[in-house]
Write an enzyme that holds these catalytic residues in place. Sequence first.
Site, PDB file in Angstrom:
ATOM      1  N   HIS A 198      54.067  12.122 110.057  1.00 51.92           N
ATOM      2  CA  HIS A 198      52.641  12.026 109.745  1.00 51.92           C
ATOM      3  C   HIS A 198      51.912  13.284 110.216  1.00 51.92           C
ATOM      4  O   HIS A 198      50.889  13.219 110.889  1.00 51.92           O
ATOM      5  CB  HIS A 198      52.027  10.761 110.361  1.00 51.92           C
TER       6      HIS A 198
ATOM      7  N   HIS B 122      48.295   0.920 104.148  1.00 51.11           N
ATOM      8  CA  HIS B 122      49.325   0.008 104.650  1.00 51.11           C
ATOM      9  C   HIS B 122      48.710  -1.384 104.513  1.00 51.11           C
ATOM     10  O   HIS B 122      48.071  -1.893 105.433  1.00 51.11           O
ATOM     11  CB  HIS B 122      49.704   0.325 106.091  1.00 51.11           C
TER      12      HIS B 122
ATOM     13  N   TYR C  35      64.866  13.815 107.343  1.00 52.72           N
ATOM     14  CA  TYR C  35      64.122  14.825 108.095  1.00 52.72           C
ATOM     15  C   TYR C  35      65.085  15.465 109.092  1.00 52.72           C
ATOM     16  O   TYR C  35      65.561  14.789 110.002  1.00 52.72           O
ATOM     17  CB  TYR C  35      62.947  14.176 108.836  1.00 52.72           C
TER      18      TYR C  35
ATOM     19  N   ARG D  51      60.676  13.702 101.615  1.00 55.64           N
ATOM     20  CA  ARG D  51      60.282  12.306 101.384  1.00 55.64           C
ATOM     21  C   ARG D  51      59.826  12.206  99.931  1.00 55.64           C
ATOM     22  O   ARG D  51      59.177  13.128  99.423  1.00 55.64           O
ATOM     23  CB  ARG D  51      59.163  11.875 102.338  1.00 55.64           C
TER      24      ARG D  51
HETATM   25  N1  GLY Z   1      51.026   7.988 103.895  1.00 57.16           N
HETATM   26  C1  GLY Z   1      51.566   7.169 104.900  1.00 57.16           C
HETATM   27  C2  GLY Z   1      52.703   6.432 104.378  1.00 57.16           C
HETATM   28  O1  GLY Z   1      53.369   6.887 103.490  1.00 57.16           O
HETATM   29  O2  GLY Z   1      52.992   5.338 104.783  1.00 57.16           O
HETATM   30 MN    MN Z   2      52.525   8.145 102.040  1.00 55.79          MN
HETATM   31 MN    MN Z   3      53.464   5.079 102.305  1.00 56.61          MN
END
Ligand code: GLY
Ligand code: MN
Ligand code: MN
Length: 465
Positions: free
Chosen positions: A282, A396, A417, A434
């Site tokens: 993050h 989320h 990673y 990712r």
């Molecule tokens: N952007 C935060 C996540 O992918 O959970």
């Molecule tokens: Mn995300």
């Molecule tokens: Mn996410």
Amino acid sequence: MRRSLAATLVLAVLLGPAAVGAQLAEAPVRYEDDFLSSEFHQSRREAVASTLPPDGVALFFAAPTRTRSNDVDYQYRQSSDLLYLTGSEEPGTVLLLAPGGVVVDGRRVTEILFVPPRDPASEVWDGRRYGTERAMEQLGVQLAVESTRFAGIVPPLLREADRPVFLLQPFDAVESDGHLAPQLSATGGALRARGGADVDSSLLRRTLNRLRMEKTPEEMVLLQRAIDITAEAHREVMSQVEPGWAEYEIEALLEYVFKRSGSEAPGFQSIVGSGENSVILHYETNRRTTRPGDVVVIDIGAEYHGYSADITRTIPVNGTFSPDQRAIYEIVLEAQRAGIEATRVGNMFYAPHQAAAQVLATGLARLGLIRSANDQAGLRRFFMHGTSHYLGLDVHDVGTNGQLTPGTVITVEPGIYIAADEDIDPRWWNIGVRIEDDILVTNAGPQVLSARAPRTVAEIEALMR
Ligand code: GLY
Ligand code: MN
Ligand code: MN
């Protein structure tokens, strides 16, 4: 204000090519205002009320305002639950539901919205408030009263010891702010006067988790728009970025596309991590200058009328993945395909994670980065997060964590990673990948809502050429 493409070009000539969006690869996506209907919010209130006993009362408080520094606040964001139930974005608001009815001013009502009173002096500074009339008219609540009346109406109900009270969270966890302080202190006093009689702070949470998890078609319009805007931002960066751009320049272009398209704000801090920052999950600092040979993890989500997208793309800043970057990328992509394939009605919420993790482990073992496909500790070193979360009003979002059901939207976002650790062959150092997409669960199988953002190596390299 609508500005035609021609007007944009005129502005560009006046201001020079770097100033405005005329040099962007794509014409702006523009949306009319399309807020959820008052009938939608009403149906959500009815669904919540139907889970309560007739003599119960339920309270929902607005999110607090938050100070950024001194007398400057952060941009206000309503509580997702209150937004879902009312559509009101006003701080200081409280909703009361009483399915069996309560009497106010001689009238029996099942819902009351307490709203900040109209106040010309404050409104000159802070903008228009609903006031009671407009709240009833536009939000469609049965009764709106000024929040100054809260202390006279609510505490007497709460003091009835045999009346069940429902809150979204334990009352002492509700944060205060200037707008809500009187209502909260009146509530706290009344709850204490019940002498510890039971207050339920789990039923509403469970109910809203279940309701908010499955999106209605009306909600899907807004969520899809948030996703389309976000996909467009990814395409814009892919078609423009070059080595030497700072991470914040990439962020600026992304968020320019968001706002130009009507998104009110990013749903979360934009993550633009290049080179060694690509392995920080993050990373939000976004200050490094990119260099040839970097991968850049770009994890972003526009928020549109409350609904947030969440799409990650990983790109080679110079337009072509190196063979080693590509090897990692292909494993993550294959894991994501397996995760998406598992995003099916009846599967458990964790099924996509299990499917993706298995592919990642197999791939990492094949490259010799972990001992075997069963090496769970090894896998966790390179893949240290979950694969999925619910998506909606919160990035989320809330849900049941149970079986996947039609209308549910989840992300599928595996990653690898690799930090610059001495025991790892330097060829892999600082490769973070990712890939995250937003998936709607349907009876016909998984539907990738974010497919407009290029995803394969070939698609990304083609757009970056
Ligand atoms: N952007 C935060 C996540 O992918 O959970
Ligand atoms: Mn995300
Ligand atoms: Mn996410």
